[in-house]
Write a protein that holds these residues in place. Structure first.
Motif, PDB file in Angstrom:
ATOM      1  N   GLU A 135       0.791  -1.274   0.019  1.00  0.00           N
ATOM      2  CA  GLU A 135       0.147   0.021   0.255  1.00  0.00           C
ATOM      3  C   GLU A 135       0.675   1.249   0.128  1.00  0.00           C
ATOM      4  O   GLU A 135       0.512   2.212  -0.669  1.00  0.00           O
ATOM      5  CB  GLU A 135      -0.918  -0.080   1.181  1.00  0.00           C
ATOM      6  N   LEU A 136       1.744   1.384   1.059  1.00  0.00           N
ATOM      7  CA  LEU A 136       2.585   2.490   1.060  1.00  0.00           C
ATOM      8  C   LEU A 136       3.507   2.621  -0.230  1.00  0.00           C
ATOM      9  O   LEU A 136       3.785   3.700  -0.516  1.00  0.00           O
ATOM     10  CB  LEU A 136       3.539   2.388   2.310  1.00  0.00           C
ATOM     11  N   VAL A 137       3.974   1.624  -0.828  1.00  0.00           N
ATOM     12  CA  VAL A 137       4.809   1.503  -2.083  1.00  0.00           C
ATOM     13  C   VAL A 137       4.066   2.100  -3.095  1.00  0.00           C
ATOM     14  O   VAL A 137       4.423   3.213  -3.585  1.00  0.00           O
ATOM     15  CB  VAL A 137       5.262   0.175  -2.427  1.00  0.00           C
ATOM     16  N   VAL A 138       2.923   1.997  -3.162  1.00  0.00           N
ATOM     17  CA  VAL A 138       1.899   2.465  -4.366  1.00  0.00           C
ATOM     18  C   VAL A 138       1.366   3.864  -4.016  1.00  0.00           C
ATOM     19  O   VAL A 138       1.748   4.648  -4.916  1.00  0.00           O
ATOM     20  CB  VAL A 138       0.623   1.642  -4.181  1.00  0.00           C
ATOM     21  N   LEU A 139       1.367   4.089  -2.690  1.00  0.00           N
ATOM     22  CA  LEU A 139       1.117   5.687  -2.424  1.00  0.00           C
ATOM     23  C   LEU A 139       2.306   6.481  -2.696  1.00  0.00           C
ATOM     24  O   LEU A 139       2.358   7.644  -3.178  1.00  0.00           O
ATOM     25  CB  LEU A 139       0.687   5.681  -1.055  1.00  0.00           C
ATOM     26  N   ASN A 140       3.433   6.247  -2.351  1.00  0.00           N
ATOM     27  CA  ASN A 140       4.544   6.936  -2.602  1.00  0.00           C
ATOM     28  C   ASN A 140       4.936   7.265  -3.872  1.00  0.00           C
ATOM     29  O   ASN A 140       5.268   8.397  -4.418  1.00  0.00           O
ATOM     30  CB  ASN A 140       5.922   6.442  -1.783  1.00  0.00           C
ATOM     31  N   ILE A 141       4.868   6.252  -4.710  1.00  0.00           N
ATOM     32  CA  ILE A 141       5.093   6.208  -6.063  1.00  0.00           C
ATOM     33  C   ILE A 141       4.146   7.206  -6.734  1.00  0.00           C
ATOM     34  O   ILE A 141       4.298   8.068  -7.612  1.00  0.00           O
ATOM     35  CB  ILE A 141       5.055   4.891  -7.048  1.00  0.00           C
ATOM     36  N   GLY A 142       2.819   6.993  -6.521  1.00  0.00           N
ATOM     37  CA  GLY A 142       1.658   7.753  -7.020  1.00  0.00           C
ATOM     38  C   GLY A 142       1.905   9.374  -6.673  1.00  0.00           C
ATOM     39  O   GLY A 142       1.709  10.323  -7.373  1.00  0.00           O
ATOM     40  N   LEU A 143       2.541   9.530  -5.306  1.00  0.00           N
ATOM     41  CA  LEU A 143       2.679  11.126  -4.954  1.00  0.00           C
ATOM     42  C   LEU A 143       3.919  11.593  -5.750  1.00  0.00           C
ATOM     43  O   LEU A 143       3.992  12.788  -5.898  1.00  0.00           O
ATOM     44  CB  LEU A 143       3.051  10.969  -3.451  1.00  0.00           C
ATOM     45  N   ASP A 144       4.905  10.669  -5.935  1.00  0.00           N
ATOM     46  CA  ASP A 144       6.187  11.296  -6.692  1.00  0.00           C
ATOM     47  C   ASP A 144       5.806  11.563  -8.106  1.00  0.00           C
ATOM     48  O   ASP A 144       6.428  12.430  -8.752  1.00  0.00           O
ATOM     49  CB  ASP A 144       7.380  10.229  -6.772  1.00  0.00           C
ATOM     50  N   LEU A 145       4.905  10.680  -8.699  1.00  0.00           N
ATOM     51  CA  LEU A 145       4.544  10.939 -10.280  1.00  0.00           C
ATOM     52  C   LEU A 145       3.392  12.040 -10.319  1.00  0.00           C
ATOM     53  O   LEU A 145       3.176  12.668 -11.503  1.00  0.00           O
ATOM     54  CB  LEU A 145       3.975   9.917 -10.599  1.00  0.00           C
ATOM     55  N   GLY A 146       2.922  12.456  -9.143  1.00  0.00           N
ATOM     56  CA  GLY A 146       1.792  13.575  -9.166  1.00  0.00           C
ATOM     57  C   GLY A 146       0.561  12.888  -9.548  1.00  0.00           C
ATOM     58  O   GLY A 146      -0.206  13.780  -9.816  1.00  0.00           O
ATOM     59  N   VAL A 147       0.249  11.611  -9.478  1.00  0.00           N
ATOM     60  CA  VAL A 147      -1.116  10.986  -9.763  1.00  0.00           C
ATOM     61  C   VAL A 147      -2.006  11.344  -8.539  1.00  0.00           C
ATOM     62  O   VAL A 147      -3.144  11.627  -8.894  1.00  0.00           O
ATOM     63  CB  VAL A 147      -0.900   9.610  -9.893  1.00  0.00           C
ATOM     64  N   ILE A 148      -1.462  11.418  -7.383  1.00  0.00           N
ATOM     65  CA  ILE A 148      -2.324  11.877  -6.214  1.00  0.00           C
ATOM     66  C   ILE A 148      -1.737  12.875  -5.781  1.00  0.00           C
ATOM     67  O   ILE A 148      -0.486  13.356  -5.748  1.00  0.00           O
ATOM     68  CB  ILE A 148      -2.548  10.598  -5.332  1.00  0.00           C
ATOM     69  N   SER A 149      -2.626  13.624  -5.121  1.00  0.00           N
ATOM     70  CA  SER A 149      -2.046  15.004  -4.128  1.00  0.00           C
ATOM     71  C   SER A 149      -1.654  14.759  -2.631  1.00  0.00           C
ATOM     72  O   SER A 149      -1.867  13.495  -2.343  1.00  0.00           O
ATOM     73  CB  SER A 149      -3.206  16.119  -4.229  1.00  0.00           C
ATOM     74  N   PRO A 150      -0.926  15.595  -2.214  1.00  0.00           N
ATOM     75  CA  PRO A 150      -0.568  15.337  -0.872  1.00  0.00           C
ATOM     76  C   PRO A 150      -1.634  15.125   0.051  1.00  0.00           C
ATOM     77  O   PRO A 150      -1.605  14.129   0.959  1.00  0.00           O
ATOM     78  CB  PRO A 150       0.200  16.528  -0.532  1.00  0.00           C
ATOM     79  N   THR A 151      -2.731  15.680  -0.490  1.00  0.00           N
ATOM     80  CA  THR A 151      -3.936  15.606   0.628  1.00  0.00           C
ATOM     81  C   THR A 151      -4.716  13.964   0.565  1.00  0.00           C
ATOM     82  O   THR A 151      -4.956  13.623   1.280  1.00  0.00           O
ATOM     83  CB  THR A 151      -5.104  16.640   0.254  1.00  0.00           C
ATOM     84  N   VAL A 152      -4.619  13.578  -0.674  1.00  0.00           N
ATOM     85  CA  VAL A 152      -5.076  12.326  -0.979  1.00  0.00           C
ATOM     86  C   VAL A 152      -4.233  11.174  -0.442  1.00  0.00           C
ATOM     87  O   VAL A 152      -4.605  10.287   0.206  1.00  0.00           O
ATOM     88  CB  VAL A 152      -5.439  12.212  -2.699  1.00  0.00           C
ATOM     89  N   PHE A 153      -2.920  11.387  -0.548  1.00  0.00           N
ATOM     90  CA  PHE A 153      -1.948  10.678   0.143  1.00  0.00           C
ATOM     91  C   PHE A 153      -2.064  10.500   1.393  1.00  0.00           C
ATOM     92  O   PHE A 153      -2.445   9.455   1.955  1.00  0.00           O
ATOM     93  CB  PHE A 153      -0.632  11.307  -0.270  1.00  0.00           C
ATOM     94  N   THR A 154      -2.465  11.638   2.155  1.00  0.00           N
ATOM     95  CA  THR A 154      -2.679  11.627   3.741  1.00  0.00           C
ATOM     96  C   THR A 154      -3.925  10.771   3.946  1.00  0.00           C
ATOM     97  O   THR A 154      -3.810  10.118   4.862  1.00  0.00           O
ATOM     98  CB  THR A 154      -2.910  13.149   4.097  1.00  0.00           C
TER      99      THR A 154
END
Length: 220
Positions: free
Chosen positions: A185-204
């Motif tokens: 889960e965290l790997v996917v979220l961190n990659i998504g945040l790095d790529l800009g696919v999800i915002s910091p708010t959605v990441f949180t």
């Protein structure tokens, strides 16, 4: 494995601005997979027969495996599907019958679990800004995400267990245990945040979802 393949596809699409470039990335990824299966895997099998002694893997074999691991990660990064996919696929190619994987685990597991894994969780925690979720509607979305995630993982696992013949009580236990979130889960979220696919708010929001569903396991 399915999740990693889907992740690679998402990363390929996110990294490319057109369908043509995304298609080219997919073709290169398929070529990479074929090379790994038909060239690298037999090479690793040869390594397993020639470089495994009674005391385990020879240092030269460990060095060569690390070089191949880094090369695999670098290639997938160049292709455009993230270095993690290359590392994962290289690990999947390690022949289990030659005991290479067993000896590598014996050498690396302590450092990985004691040092690198806590560092990764801490890194993910430092990127989680709870203050970004400060509106009622944002907390409502977080609650909906938790509900959807629970229905998907608890519900899917419990129903599947029930359909295979288990009682609802046993099926519910499987669902509760499967409802936890962890490293993937965290790997996917961190990659998504790095790529800009999800915002910091959605990441949180999604990190909070992972924490709530995991913490809920013991009381449930």
């Amino acid at each position: 494995v399915t999740a990693w393949c889907l992740l690679a596809l998402v990363v390929a699409v996110a990294n490319n601005q057109s369908i043509a470039s995304a298609s080219w990335t997919t073709v290169l990824a398929l070529v990479f997979i074929l090379v790994m299966v038909f060239l690298v895997r037999p090479l690793l099998r040869i390594l397993g027969t020639r470089f495994v002694g009674q005391k385990g893997l020879m240092p030269s074999a460990v060095a060569l495996i690390f070089l191949l691991l880094f090369a695999s990660s670098a290639l997938t990064e160049l292709i455009g599907i993230h270095a993690l996919f290359g590392a994962f696929f290289f690990g999947a190619m390690l022949p289990k019958e030659a005991k290479i994987a067993k000896f590598l685990v014996e050498r690396l597991e302590t450092v990985t679990v004691v040092l690198f894994l806590p560092l990764f969780f801490a890194y993910s925690g430092l990127r989680t800004q709870i203050g970004l979720v400060n509106q009622v509607d944002e907390w409502l979305v977080t609650g909906i995400l938790i509900l959807i995630a629970t229905l998907g993982k608890f519900g899917g696992s419990a129903v599947a267990a029930r359909l295979t013949g288990l009682r609802w009580s046993e099926a519910s236990v499987i669902g509760i245990l499967m409802n936890t979130r962890g490293l993937m889960e965290l790997v996917v979220l961190n990659i998504g945040l790095d790529l800009g696919v999800i915002s910091p708010t959605v990441f949180t929001m999604l990190v909070l979802m992972a924490l709530v569903t995991t913490i809920a396991t013991t009381p449930a």
